[in-house]
Write an enzyme that holds these catalytic residues in place. Sequence first.
Site, PDB file in Angstrom:
ATOM      1  N   SER A  28       0.806 -38.882  35.264  1.00  0.00           N
ATOM      2  CA  SER A  28       0.023 -40.135  34.848  1.00  0.00           C
ATOM      3  C   SER A  28       0.506 -40.961  33.785  1.00  0.00           C
ATOM      4  O   SER A  28       0.547 -40.606  32.978  1.00  0.00           O
ATOM      5  CB  SER A  28      -1.370 -39.863  34.196  1.00  0.00           C
ATOM      6  OG  SER A  28      -1.857 -39.099  35.337  1.00  0.00           O
ATOM      7  N   HIS A  58       0.095 -43.885  38.878  1.00  0.00           N
ATOM      8  CA  HIS A  58       0.667 -43.069  39.989  1.00  0.00           C
ATOM      9  C   HIS A  58       0.871 -43.627  40.891  1.00  0.00           C
ATOM     10  O   HIS A  58       0.258 -44.881  41.487  1.00  0.00           O
ATOM     11  CB  HIS A  58       0.270 -41.322  40.622  1.00  0.00           C
ATOM     12  CG  HIS A  58      -0.242 -40.661  39.600  1.00  0.00           C
ATOM     13  ND1 HIS A  58       0.560 -39.678  39.495  1.00  0.00           N
ATOM     14  CD2 HIS A  58      -1.269 -40.299  39.224  1.00  0.00           C
ATOM     15  CE1 HIS A  58       0.528 -38.614  38.889  1.00  0.00           C
ATOM     16  NE2 HIS A  58      -0.419 -39.216  38.331  1.00  0.00           N
ATOM     17  N   HIS A  80      -3.638 -34.541  43.216  1.00  0.00           N
ATOM     18  CA  HIS A  80      -3.574 -32.807  42.670  1.00  0.00           C
ATOM     19  C   HIS A  80      -4.732 -32.450  42.532  1.00  0.00           C
ATOM     20  O   HIS A  80      -5.588 -33.083  44.214  1.00  0.00           O
ATOM     21  CB  HIS A  80      -4.665 -33.340  41.166  1.00  0.00           C
ATOM     22  CG  HIS A  80      -3.660 -34.408  40.187  1.00  0.00           C
ATOM     23  ND1 HIS A  80      -3.451 -35.866  40.271  1.00  0.00           N
ATOM     24  CD2 HIS A  80      -2.914 -34.241  39.310  1.00  0.00           C
ATOM     25  CE1 HIS A  80      -2.751 -36.883  39.540  1.00  0.00           C
ATOM     26  NE2 HIS A  80      -2.561 -35.401  38.959  1.00  0.00           N
ATOM     27  N   TYR A  82      -7.863 -31.721  42.870  1.00  0.00           N
ATOM     28  CA  TYR A  82      -9.401 -32.042  42.353  1.00  0.00           C
ATOM     29  C   TYR A  82      -9.306 -33.079  43.090  1.00  0.00           C
ATOM     30  O   TYR A  82     -10.365 -33.161  43.420  1.00  0.00           O
ATOM     31  CB  TYR A  82      -9.119 -31.965  41.094  1.00  0.00           C
ATOM     32  CG  TYR A  82      -8.373 -33.207  40.209  1.00  0.00           C
ATOM     33  CD1 TYR A  82      -8.091 -34.252  41.093  1.00  0.00           C
ATOM     34  CD2 TYR A  82      -7.319 -33.131  39.257  1.00  0.00           C
ATOM     35  CE1 TYR A  82      -8.166 -35.203  39.887  1.00  0.00           C
ATOM     36  CE2 TYR A  82      -6.684 -34.156  38.561  1.00  0.00           C
ATOM     37  CZ  TYR A  82      -7.169 -35.291  38.837  1.00  0.00           C
ATOM     38  OH  TYR A  82      -5.924 -36.627  38.922  1.00  0.00           O
ATOM     39  N   GLU A  83      -8.353 -34.008  43.905  1.00  0.00           N
ATOM     40  CA  GLU A  83      -8.800 -34.866  44.357  1.00  0.00           C
ATOM     41  C   GLU A  83      -8.967 -34.861  46.431  1.00  0.00           C
ATOM     42  O   GLU A  83      -9.859 -35.025  46.765  1.00  0.00           O
ATOM     43  CB  GLU A  83      -7.479 -35.549  45.159  1.00  0.00           C
ATOM     44  CG  GLU A  83      -6.843 -36.082  43.666  1.00  0.00           C
ATOM     45  CD  GLU A  83      -5.404 -37.280  44.201  1.00  0.00           C
ATOM     46  OE1 GLU A  83      -5.220 -38.099  44.321  1.00  0.00           O
ATOM     47  OE2 GLU A  83      -4.326 -36.584  43.015  1.00  0.00           O
ATOM     48  N   ALA A 110       0.796 -35.405  31.663  1.00  0.00           N
ATOM     49  CA  ALA A 110       0.046 -35.200  30.611  1.00  0.00           C
ATOM     50  C   ALA A 110      -0.552 -34.808  30.004  1.00  0.00           C
ATOM     51  O   ALA A 110      -1.245 -33.565  31.170  1.00  0.00           O
ATOM     52  CB  ALA A 110      -0.662 -36.832  30.680  1.00  0.00           C
ATOM     53  N   MET A 205      -4.323 -30.631  34.336  1.00  0.00           N
ATOM     54  CA  MET A 205      -4.758 -30.813  35.840  1.00  0.00           C
ATOM     55  C   MET A 205      -3.465 -30.733  36.925  1.00  0.00           C
ATOM     56  O   MET A 205      -3.705 -30.789  37.922  1.00  0.00           O
ATOM     57  CB  MET A 205      -5.912 -31.858  35.755  1.00  0.00           C
ATOM     58  CG  MET A 205      -6.481 -31.641  34.981  1.00  0.00           C
ATOM     59  SD  MET A 205      -7.714 -33.445  35.321  1.00  0.00           S
ATOM     60  CE  MET A 205      -8.492 -33.735  33.509  1.00  0.00           C
ATOM     61  N   SER A 206      -2.336 -30.704  36.652  1.00  0.00           N
ATOM     62  CA  SER A 206      -1.549 -30.436  37.808  1.00  0.00           C
ATOM     63  C   SER A 206      -0.236 -29.376  37.604  1.00  0.00           C
ATOM     64  O   SER A 206      -0.442 -27.974  36.296  1.00  0.00           O
ATOM     65  CB  SER A 206      -0.608 -31.968  37.410  1.00  0.00           C
ATOM     66  OG  SER A 206      -0.086 -32.218  36.403  1.00  0.00           O
ATOM     67  N   ASN A 229      -3.585 -36.658  24.160  1.00  0.00           N
ATOM     68  CA  ASN A 229      -4.721 -36.559  23.239  1.00  0.00           C
ATOM     69  C   ASN A 229      -4.433 -34.865  22.609  1.00  0.00           C
ATOM     70  O   ASN A 229      -4.549 -33.792  23.572  1.00  0.00           O
ATOM     71  CB  ASN A 229      -6.488 -36.563  24.154  1.00  0.00           C
ATOM     72  CG  ASN A 229      -5.880 -35.633  25.797  1.00  0.00           C
ATOM     73  OD1 ASN A 229      -5.697 -35.957  26.378  1.00  0.00           O
ATOM     74  ND2 ASN A 229      -7.271 -34.330  25.297  1.00  0.00           N
ATOM     75  N   HIS A 241      -9.682 -40.385  31.151  1.00  0.00           N
ATOM     76  CA  HIS A 241      -8.562 -40.961  31.433  1.00  0.00           C
ATOM     77  C   HIS A 241      -7.956 -42.227  31.242  1.00  0.00           C
ATOM     78  O   HIS A 241      -6.729 -42.281  30.948  1.00  0.00           O
ATOM     79  CB  HIS A 241      -8.289 -41.273  33.494  1.00  0.00           C
ATOM     80  CG  HIS A 241      -7.219 -41.025  33.947  1.00  0.00           C
ATOM     81  ND1 HIS A 241      -6.333 -40.378  34.088  1.00  0.00           N
ATOM     82  CD2 HIS A 241      -6.971 -42.105  35.412  1.00  0.00           C
ATOM     83  CE1 HIS A 241      -5.803 -40.630  35.208  1.00  0.00           C
ATOM     84  NE2 HIS A 241      -6.001 -42.244  35.786  1.00  0.00           N
TER      85      HIS A 241
HETATM   86  N1  HPA Z   1      -7.468 -32.219  30.654  1.00  0.00           N
HETATM   87  C1  HPA Z   1      -6.967 -32.095  30.387  1.00  0.00           C
HETATM   88  N2  HPA Z   1      -5.633 -32.441  31.189  1.00  0.00           N
HETATM   89  C2  HPA Z   1      -5.379 -34.005  30.666  1.00  0.00           C
HETATM   90  C3  HPA Z   1      -6.181 -34.086  29.196  1.00  0.00           C
HETATM   91  C4  HPA Z   1      -6.953 -32.943  28.676  1.00  0.00           C
HETATM   92  O1  HPA Z   1      -7.217 -33.081  27.540  1.00  0.00           O
HETATM   93  N3  HPA Z   1      -5.035 -34.931  28.589  1.00  0.00           N
HETATM   94  C5  HPA Z   1      -4.321 -35.346  29.487  1.00  0.00           C
HETATM   95  N4  HPA Z   1      -5.089 -34.768  30.991  1.00  0.00           N
END
Ligand code: HPA
Length: 265
Positions: A28, A58, A80, A82-83, A110, A205-206, A229, A241
């Site tokens: 991302s 993306h 992903h 989760y999609e 990310a 998440m990937s 973050n 996001h």
């Molecule tokens: N958690 C999960 N996925 C992420 C995060 C997070 O804090 N930041 C960017 N992708």
Amino acid sequence: MSKSAELAALIRDRAGAEAPEYGLILGSGLGHLAATVDGVAIPYSDLPGFPHAGVSGHVPQLVIGQLEGRRVAVFGGRAHYYESGRADVMRLPLEVLKALGCQRLILTNAAGSLRADLPPGSLMLLSDHIAFAGTNPLIGEASEARFVPMTDSHDVEIRAGLKAAAEAEGVDLPEGVYCWFSGPSFETPAEIRAAKVLGADAVGMSTVPEIILGRFLGLRCAAVSVVTNMGAGLSDESISHEHTKAMAPLGAAKLEKVLRRFLRG
Ligand code: HPA
């Protein structure tokens, strides 16, 4: 002919027959590199069975061509778990990569950081991972090949090359363990504390499903996280996001320098 062989033939028709040396799957907000490849872009919509990468940040296309003098195949769109609830959603693209003759896969993502010395904007090279999402992209695979050893899933040689490239560029590239959460909700502060106890340095998440699939296909794999973050509860910043996409460019410029240097060799 298998579906992956058919798609590989279609791709060779458009982009030429030379095998890509590296496959790159960009996370991302980290897709800029794809736009700088000197080659041919093929929208996923021209590749039946490729996922409609539905997450903003993306670009759903495969770009094949030269980057820093190397033949690469860049997947701008990543789907992903989760999609769709399908952990194997990137299986066909990776099978196609393999069918094109590629043997190495580098992923970017990310991630949220669990370490004070990895603030937003930092890069982290994955030394290993924890598949915490409770599923596996090889569930349902019938062949004995499903019992994939994951001991060396983050390739020592590619990692050494990435570290050398980072050093040459003056970029910090510490190693750490990435913990895969399913998403799409972000983690709770308690989950972040749990991940830390389990030995994780970052969460996301990937990437982990693709590494498992990559190893299944015999690809040598490595991955780099861009910290966007701190994990939930570790700082006062809000997690979203939008925030991920806004923060990704901080680390993306460094990541691009490292990848370019790595490819230049
Ligand atoms: N958690 C999960 N996925 C992420 C995060 C997070 O804090 N930041 C960017 N992708």
